[in-house]
Write an enzyme that holds these catalytic residues in place. Sequence first.
Site, PDB file in Angstrom:
ATOM      1  N   GLU A 191       0.825  -1.227   0.000  1.00 44.89           N
ATOM      2  CA  GLU A 191       0.000   0.000   0.000  1.00 44.89           C
ATOM      3  C   GLU A 191       0.855   1.272   0.000  1.00 44.89           C
ATOM      4  OE1 GLU A 191      -2.272  -0.662   3.551  1.00 44.89           O
ATOM      5  OE2 GLU A 191      -3.811  -1.730   2.480  1.00 44.89           O
ATOM      6  N   GLU A 384      -5.359  -8.124  -0.703  1.00 41.22           N
ATOM      7  CA  GLU A 384      -6.015  -8.195   0.620  1.00 41.22           C
ATOM      8  C   GLU A 384      -7.502  -7.953   0.458  1.00 41.22           C
ATOM      9  OE1 GLU A 384      -4.411  -5.614   3.655  1.00 41.22           O
ATOM     10  OE2 GLU A 384      -2.353  -5.959   2.959  1.00 41.22           O
TER      11      GLU A 384
HETATM   12  C1  BG6 Z   1      -4.246  -3.042   5.249  1.00 41.72           C
HETATM   13  C2  BG6 Z   1      -2.872  -3.436   5.743  1.00 41.72           C
HETATM   14  O1  BG6 Z   1      -4.289  -1.668   5.078  1.00 41.72           O
HETATM   15  O2  BG6 Z   1      -5.324  -3.292   6.082  1.00 41.72           O
HETATM   16  C3  BG6 Z   1      -2.874  -4.606   6.702  1.00 41.72           C
HETATM   17  O3  BG6 Z   1      -2.038  -3.722   4.654  1.00 41.72           O
HETATM   18  C4  BG6 Z   1      -4.013  -4.473   7.675  1.00 41.72           C
HETATM   19  O4  BG6 Z   1      -1.623  -4.661   7.337  1.00 41.72           O
HETATM   20  C5  BG6 Z   1      -5.316  -4.465   6.900  1.00 41.72           C
HETATM   21  O5  BG6 Z   1      -4.028  -5.455   8.670  1.00 41.72           O
HETATM   22  C6  BG6 Z   1      -6.571  -4.429   7.747  1.00 41.72           C
HETATM   23  O6  BG6 Z   1      -6.520  -3.356   8.638  1.00 41.72           O
HETATM   24  P1  BG6 Z   1      -6.678  -3.558  10.204  1.00 41.72           P
HETATM   25  O7  BG6 Z   1      -6.422  -2.233  10.778  1.00 41.72           O
HETATM   26  O8  BG6 Z   1      -8.072  -4.020  10.425  1.00 41.72           O
HETATM   27  O9  BG6 Z   1      -5.676  -4.582  10.593  1.00 41.72           O
END
Ligand code: BG6
Length: 485
Positions: A191, A384
């Site tokens: 990101e 993701e």
């Molecule tokens: C993404 C990141 O922005 O979101 C991850 O690359 C992160 O590292 C994921 O875990 C989800 O966000 P969060 O804050 O719920 O863990």
Amino acid sequence: MSNFPNAFLWGGAIASTQAEGAWNEGGKGIDTQDLRVFDVTWDAQERRRNRDINMTSERFANALATNESEHYPFRWGIDFYHTYKEDLALMEELGLKVFRTSISWARIFPNGDDAEPNEEGLRYYEDLFGECHRRGMKVFATILHYATPVNLVTTYGGWKSREMIDFYLRYCKVLFERLGDLVDFWLPFNEINCSRFNPWNGCCLIKDQEENYDQAIFQCTHHQFVANALAVKLCHQMIPGSMVGGMIARFTSYPATCDPDDVMASILDENYKNYFYTDVMARGYYPSYAKRMFANLGVEVKMEPGDVEILRENTVDFLSFSYYMSMISTDNKDYEVTSGNLLSGKKNPYLQTSDWGWQIDPKGLRISLNQMYDRYQLPLFIAENGIGANDVVGEDGVVHDPYRIDYLREHIAQMGKAIEDGVDLLGYTMWGIIDIVSCGTIEMNKRYGVIYVDRDEAGHGTNKRLKKDSFAWYQRCIASNGADL
Ligand code: BG6
């Protein structure tokens, strides 16, 4: 019937910091994520505030002065550093075709500027990635998922310094030499737009030390763009045929209404939050709209001779993104505000939200895939996607998570439709395939996995793994190549 190609890469993703723990073992140096503090007594509001504060000089000094780990959850994670063999056995049982994780820079170069790499760190990733292949999984490796050796911040000021590019490339060179045969997809930066939305995580900036925060953010971003392009170049030179990608956190944005002001607001949001970053990485130059964006922010990016050529000649082979939710764009202040990944936004009345207020929008994934493919005509990878929830182990000893199954089913169905629309989609690495410490709010109880980890927010628990209901669901989905949803 499946609308996914036979070679589609079904996968799961984690990041080293959020999973490995073992923060001071194996020769690892201290990194920027080891310094992020959390307190179990904080309520939801304080947890969100903690996310938005990022890092302060006071917190930085306090964290450096202590070796305790209870208030520093990234120091313990889920102990994946020691449990990866058992965990990867579960991934194989799930049928994963690809596993995404990040390499910890501070395991390879404990101080970031060391002359020689740490052999124990390299051996760890050789074993980990070798184990993935032995279990039938390809490897999707993120070179930098936020965690940066702290010495690079204290001595050089983090990504503000141009010298970071050299240290980063020294690290990349060692990875390409030693892990080149074991990695199938390389991702230089997780990101890359996070530099704007969480400047500590993204580029190691401490806000109270900056006179002009925006200026510093975009100077760091420029250094990362150059580092990204040079990593693409080096990887292609050292590993012919390698696939190197770019990644953003995708903030899909709709106009709140058909009022032309809202439509323009949405175009600007898309450009400034998303496309600015993918345009540079995939097209190889700063887009024309950057001029106005910089003028509005009072930013002047300093470039060195040759940078324009470096960016132009070394664009990425594929694009990837994280997708959790969508947002709406309008200057109208009457809308309710809700939370989201990395930033909050105005609430869309057509969408439900997760336990953390993130707006659930499966169709937005199909929209995003179409938009990105149409703009760049490059293969895409969903790096993701998933839902963070407050899962509980039922009296029967099982985690029943129908909300996660619904979330995955609906998003995967929309991915299938995007493929039918003509999008070239390489794969899908579901986020937090096994429960890990959340990145934004540092909570262990914000769980994404299809595998539950018995660990509480202070790091206590048996650390045992349990399959949630969603495990069997995802296993069936993969076995049927997305036909059985
Ligand atoms: C993404 C990141 O922005 O979101 C991850 O690359 C992160 O590292 C994921 O875990 C989800 O966000 P969060 O804050 O719920 O863990």
